[in-house]
Structures are given as structure tokens and as C-alpha cells.
Scaffold this active site. Structure first.
Site, short mmCIF file in Angstrom:
data_model
loop_
_atom_site.label_atom_id
_atom_site.label_comp_id
_atom_site.label_asym_id
_atom_site.label_seq_id
_atom_site.Cartn_x
_atom_site.Cartn_y
_atom_site.Cartn_z
N GLY A 238 23.73 -1.06 37.28
CA GLY A 238 22.38 -0.70 36.89
C GLY A 238 21.31 -1.35 37.73
O GLY A 238 20.18 -0.91 37.75
N ARG B 296 18.84 1.10 34.84
CA ARG B 296 17.62 1.72 35.33
C ARG B 296 17.41 3.07 34.65
O ARG B 296 18.36 3.69 34.18
CB ARG B 296 17.73 1.96 36.84
N GLY C 40 9.14 -2.64 39.96
CA GLY C 40 9.35 -1.44 39.15
C GLY C 40 9.24 -1.74 37.67
O GLY C 40 8.53 -1.06 36.92
N SER C 41 9.93 -2.77 37.25
CA SER C 41 9.93 -3.13 35.83
C SER C 41 8.53 -3.50 35.36
O SER C 41 8.11 -3.14 34.26
CB SER C 41 10.87 -4.32 35.59
N ASP D 197 13.93 -10.84 45.64
CA ASP D 197 13.13 -10.56 46.84
C ASP D 197 11.89 -11.44 46.96
O ASP D 197 11.29 -11.53 48.02
CB ASP D 197 12.69 -9.10 46.84
N ARG E 182 15.70 -5.34 50.96
CA ARG E 182 15.48 -4.00 51.56
C ARG E 182 14.10 -3.91 52.18
O ARG E 182 13.92 -3.36 53.25
CB ARG E 182 15.66 -2.94 50.47
N GLY F 216 19.60 -23.57 58.84
CA GLY F 216 19.57 -23.98 60.25
C GLY F 216 19.98 -22.87 61.19
O GLY F 216 20.69 -23.10 62.18
N ALA F 217 19.53 -21.66 60.91
CA ALA F 217 19.91 -20.53 61.77
C ALA F 217 19.09 -20.55 63.06
O ALA F 217 18.04 -21.19 63.14
CB ALA F 217 19.69 -19.22 61.03
N1 LIG Z 1 5.98 2.94 39.01
C1 LIG Z 1 6.70 2.82 37.90
N2 LIG Z 1 6.15 3.14 36.71
C2 LIG Z 1 6.87 3.02 35.58
N3 LIG Z 1 8.13 2.57 35.52
C3 LIG Z 1 8.72 2.25 36.66
C4 LIG Z 1 8.04 2.36 37.91
N4 LIG Z 1 8.88 1.94 38.88
C5 LIG Z 1 10.02 1.61 38.26
N5 LIG Z 1 9.94 1.79 36.93
C6 LIG Z 1 10.98 1.53 35.94
O1 LIG Z 1 11.54 0.28 36.21
C7 LIG Z 1 12.94 0.42 36.48
C8 LIG Z 1 13.35 -0.64 37.46
O2 LIG Z 1 12.67 -0.49 38.67
P1 LIG Z 1 13.41 -0.89 40.00
O3 LIG Z 1 12.47 -0.59 41.09
O4 LIG Z 1 14.75 -0.27 40.03
O5 LIG Z 1 13.68 -2.46 39.85
P2 LIG Z 1 12.72 -3.73 39.86
O6 LIG Z 1 12.19 -3.90 38.48
O7 LIG Z 1 13.61 -4.84 40.26
O8 LIG Z 1 11.64 -3.45 40.86
C9 LIG Z 1 13.12 1.85 36.89
O9 LIG Z 1 14.40 2.33 36.60
C10 LIG Z 1 12.09 2.55 36.05
O10 LIG Z 1 12.57 2.83 34.74
O1 LIG Z 2 21.69 -1.67 45.78
P1 LIG Z 2 20.58 -1.90 44.82
O2 LIG Z 2 21.03 -2.05 43.41
O3 LIG Z 2 19.48 -0.92 44.94
O4 LIG Z 2 19.98 -3.31 45.15
C1 LIG Z 2 19.58 -3.64 46.44
C2 LIG Z 2 18.17 -4.09 46.43
O5 LIG Z 2 17.94 -4.97 45.38
C3 LIG Z 2 17.32 -6.15 45.88
O6 LIG Z 2 18.33 -7.08 46.05
C4 LIG Z 2 16.32 -6.66 44.91
O7 LIG Z 2 16.91 -6.76 43.65
P2 LIG Z 2 16.16 -7.40 42.42
O8 LIG Z 2 14.71 -7.01 42.52
O9 LIG Z 2 16.86 -6.81 41.24
O10 LIG Z 2 16.38 -8.85 42.51
C5 LIG Z 2 16.79 -5.79 47.22
O11 LIG Z 2 16.69 -6.86 48.08
C6 LIG Z 2 17.79 -4.81 47.68
O12 LIG Z 2 17.24 -3.96 48.59
#
Ligand SMILES: Nc1ncnc2c1ncn2[C@@H]1O[C@H](COP(=O)(O)OP(=O)(O)O)[C@@H](O)[C@H]1O
Ligand SMILES: O=P(O)(O)OC[C@H]1O[C@](O)(COP(=O)(O)O)[C@@H](O)[C@@H]1O
Length: 400
Positions: A98, A147, A180-181, A203, A247, A261-262
Site C-alpha cells: 500500500g 492508498r 498526498g496524505s 523523503d 523519486r 563518506g561517499a
Molecule cells: N491532492 C490530494 N488530495 C487529496 N488526497 C490525496 C491527494 N494526494 C494524495 N491523496 C491521498 O493520499 C494518499 C497517499 O498519497 P501518496 O502520494 O501515495 O503518499 P504520501 O502521503 O506519502 O505522499 C493517496 O492514496 C490519496 O488517497
Molecule cells: O514504490 P512506491 O510505493 O511508490 O514508493 C516509492 C516512493 O516512496 C518514497 O520512498 C517515499 O515514501 P514515503 O513518502 O511513504 O516515505 C519515495 O522516495 C519513492 O519514490
């Protein structure tokens, strides 16, 4: 009353440490707001008490029963999936685990009085305190989250989520996650559900906080791997190219390059010139360095794999080997720092809800936890500090 959140990432695997004592005590200690927490909620496992009546004159959220605000402090529930059947969705990006989730945690109202709710398999139920024991040191998800593109993309999905939350008696939410969350959290707040955000992503790209939960764990994992790889690199005079997660963000790459130390780092934010790096690599070889280490963020261009091929095709002194850390970094035992940060932010989030401060994120600023409007966070990215990127270069400079 408990506060716990877990997920499959170290970034969300935390916030469990308020569980073993009545939360009022923890709040007294951590937020200094004893008076605001009614004694009724002190009993962590109490499910015998009747919900208090809504305060006079309080606005009821449209379309649902009014979950008493005081009761909303009764627990935290986690729920990232809001698909049609309430099932944890296998999202297009997240796979079975997820990945990072949208709506993760809520303070249980009617249904979750004093306890955490569990969302596994679409079921929203209070979970017993005993079920939380031992979670502090674990990665992975215990509550069941995923998600939801439906929540993100469709108004209907958001309404469905709100409906389910209200049905479950949730009076407030603590949303834990990345950009996103937190955007999802803002949507809930704007629709009348009291919501507070906690930044959690490896990140470290969330504005309004110096660090997000999970960053330290992921960074330490990367550094441990780099240290180990360097042993082989030294023994065999190789150029080790290590790809770390990120990403769109080079934070982990730069910080693990500094700590590990890269000799070079490649990130999405700054242009990398493969030929210049190859020249540096060859110079390093000529100067007798027994190894070369490059840390590359997942989203860098060229990618780690492309750079490896470039080096090998050029046929210089070192053979280049690729190691991709991938989700090795997004799981595992959280560091003490992350556990403490999560506990502090968790307590601050509960405190914010208790203060009726909906629509904010709690973030780390120096030694303090501050509240930042979610509006300033949603859709924004914290920029990688160019000074840190330069520092990585300065530290790896070769002798004249
Ligand atoms: N712009 C947005 N508006 C509302 N809900 C969002 C938005 N972007 C993401 N979400 C919700 O948050 C969840 C997690 O977002 P995601 O980008 O996968 O992870 P993160 O919270 O780590 O950024 C998505 O599956 C979606 O349900
Ligand atoms: O393969 P997925 O689940 O999309 O996750 C990869 C992405 O999630 C991240 O690790 C970030 O994850 P979180 O925001 O959940 O910590 C990015 O660096 C990467 O691009």
C-alpha cells in the site's frame, strides 16, 4: 486513551509510545494542557461510559451525527483505504503493502472511545489496548491501511470516506503521511472533520517541518548499507553506485552521502554530468584511492543503473557495481530518534485537536513543535538545501 499509528514504512510505523499510560498524563507532560482533557477520558480502556452530549451551540458537521469533540480525543484510528467495500485497496502504486497512505489516523469518537480503531479489511473497530503492546519497535502495518485513488480523485470518494468516518463515530482525525496524505487531510478539514496532520515520509520533502517521521530510520539504514558496501569496494577496488529512495527528492541521497563518506552524489534537484563524474572517478583511481562510492537518488537523471553502465562502457580503472536499496529503506525497526519525534508530534497533534486547531500540521522547528496551516503544506515541497549538496562535494574533494 491511546495514540498509535503504524504502517509499512518506518515513516508511519511510529507514534505508538503514548499507549501505555492514560493519555491525559502524557498530554500533561508533553503539551501542558491538563485542564483541557476531561477526566472521563483518562480511563484508557473504558468502553462503558456513555458519550457526552454535544456542547451547546457547537456546529454539527453536515451529513452526520455529531461526534462529541471531547470523545474525539478517545483514541486514534488509522484508515488509508476507502474503496467501495471498505477494503484495503491494492493501489496502482502501492502494491500489496500500500505504500504511503492518504487518510491514516483519526481520533476515535463514538466508535473509538478511548481506543484505536482498526481498519483492516474495511472493518473499522476499536482495538484493545493489548493489541498495541510491542508496536513501538516494529515496522510494517498493524492497523491495515492502503492508498486510495478514489479518495484522491473523486468527490464521491471523499464523501464516502467522510460518511464512513462519521458512521464510525470519528470526531477528529490525525492524518500521518507525506504530501498526498496531508493534502487529503486538508480536504477532510475543509469538509468539516477536525483534522490535524503529522508529517511522515522518508523523503523529508514536507514544508513546515525540519524533519519528517521516518527520515532518520531510512537514513541510518542507507548509511549502514553504504558502510558495508565500502568494505567490498575497498577490497576489490570498485566503484560502488548505491541507489537510495527518493523519486523526487534528493534529501536521503545527499545526507547518506555525507554520513557515509561517499565520493559523489546524484539527485533529481541538481544536474549531474556523467562525464565529469567519470573524470573524477578516474582521477580518484589514479591517486590511489582504493574505492569510489556514488550515492544516487532514485529519481536522478541519469539513473544509477545508467551511470553504472556508462562507467563500465568507458572502461576506466574501476569496475562499477550497482546496489539498489529500494524498500529496504522503508521498513525495519525505527530509530530512537524517530520514535521520539513521532511521540512528540503525535502528542502535539492530539493537543491541537484538543484545542480545536483543525487544519494544521504539527512540525519540528528547532527544539519546538509548531503548528503550521495545512494550506501551506498541501501541494508544496520542501526544497533540498543546496548548502548540504555542496557540503557533500566539499567533504569528498580529492587532494591536489
Ligand atoms: N491532492 C490530494 N488530495 C487529496 N488526497 C490525496 C491527494 N494526494 C494524495 N491523496 C491521498 O493520499 C494518499 C497517499 O498519497 P501518496 O502520494 O501515495 O503518499 P504520501 O502521503 O506519502 O505522499 C493517496 O492514496 C490519496 O488517497
Ligand atoms: O514504490 P512506491 O510505493 O511508490 O514508493 C516509492 C516512493 O516512496 C518514497 O520512498 C517515499 O515514501 P514515503 O513518502 O511513504 O516515505 C519515495 O522516495 C519513492 O519514490
Amino acid at each position: 486513551m491511546v495514540f498509535t499509528l503504524r504502517s509499512e514504512r518506518p515513516s508511519q510505523a511510529l507514534i505508538p509510545s503514548l499507549c501505555d499510560a492514560p493519555l491525559t498524563l502524557k498530554l500533561i507532560t508533553l503539551t501542558g494542557q491538563p485542564a483541557k482533557i476531561p477526566p472521563l477520558r483518562v480511563a484508557a480502556n473504558s468502553n462503558r461510559r456513555r458519550p457526552p452530549k454535544p456542547p451547546q451551540g457547537k456546529k454539527r458537521p453536515a451529513g452526520g451525527t455529531y461526534p462529541p469533540r471531547d470523545q474525539a480525543r478517545g483514541g486514534v484510528f488509522e484508515s488509508r483505504g476507502f474503496n467501495e467495500r471498505g477494503r484495503r485497496p491494492r493501489d496502482e502504486r502501492g502494491g500489496a503493502g500500500g505504500g504511503a497512505g492518504g487518510v491514516r489516523a483519526g481520533l476515535g469518537g463514538r466508535g473509538g472511545r478511548g481506543r484505536v480503531l482498526r481498519a483492516l479489511g474495511g472493518e473499522l473497530r476499536p482495538i484493545e489496548r493489548e493489541e498495541l503492546w510491542g508496536l513501538v519497535q516494529q515496522g510494517g502495518t498493524a492497523l491495515g491501511t492502503g492508498r486510495s485513488s478514489q479518495f484522491e480523485e473523486e468527490e464521491e470518494g471523499k464523501e464516502k470516506a467522510l460518511g464512513r468516518l462519521r458512521e464510525a463515530g470519528v470526531g477528529g482525525m490525525v492524518v500521518i503521511g507525506g504530501g498526498g496524505s496531508l493534502s487529503g487531510g486538508l480536504e477532510l478539514h475543509e469538509r468539516g472533520l477536525p483534522t490535524v496532520g503529522v508529517p511522515a515520509t522518508i523523503d523529508n520533502d514536507i514544508p513546515g517541518t525540519e524533519l519528517s517521521v521516518g527520515v532518520d530510520t531510512a537514513l541510518n539504514t542507507a548509511v549502514t548499507v553504504i558502510d558495508r558496501i565500502k568494505d567490498t569496494a575497498t577490497a576489490q577496488r570498485r566503484a560502488m553506485v548505491v541507489e537510495v529512495l527518493g523519486r523526487d527528492s534528493g534529501y536521503l541521497a545527499v545526507m547518506s552521502a555525507i554520513a557515509g563518506g561517499a565520493d559523489a552524489t546524484m539527485v533529481p534537484e541538481f544536474e549531474a554530468k556523467p562525464q565529469e563524474l567519470l573524470d573524477l572517478l578516474n582521477e580518484s583511481y589514479e591517486k590511489g584511492k582504493p574505492r569510489f562510492t556514488v550515492v544516487v537518488a532514485e529519481g536522478a537523471s541519469p539513473t544509477a543503473g545508467e551511470f553504472c553502465d556508462f562507467v563500465n562502457e568507458a572502461g576506466g580503472g574501476y569496475q562499477a557495481d550497482l546496489t539498489t536499496l529500494g524498500h529496504i529503506q522503508s521498513g525495519g525497526t525505527p530509530t530512537a530518534f524517530d520514535r521520539i519525534l513521532a511521540a512528540r508530534l503525535g502528542a502535539a497533534a492530539v493537543g491541537a485537536l484538543a484545542d480545536d486547531a483543525s487544519g494544521v500540521m504539527v512540525g519540528l522547528s528547532g527544539d519546538e513543535i509548531r503548528r503550521v496551516p495545512l494550506e501551506e503544506v498541501a501541494g508544496e515541497k520542501r526544497k533540498l538545501d543546496p548548502g548540504l549538496y555542496r557540503l557533500a562535494g566539499v567533504l569528498s574533494a580529492l587532494p591536489e
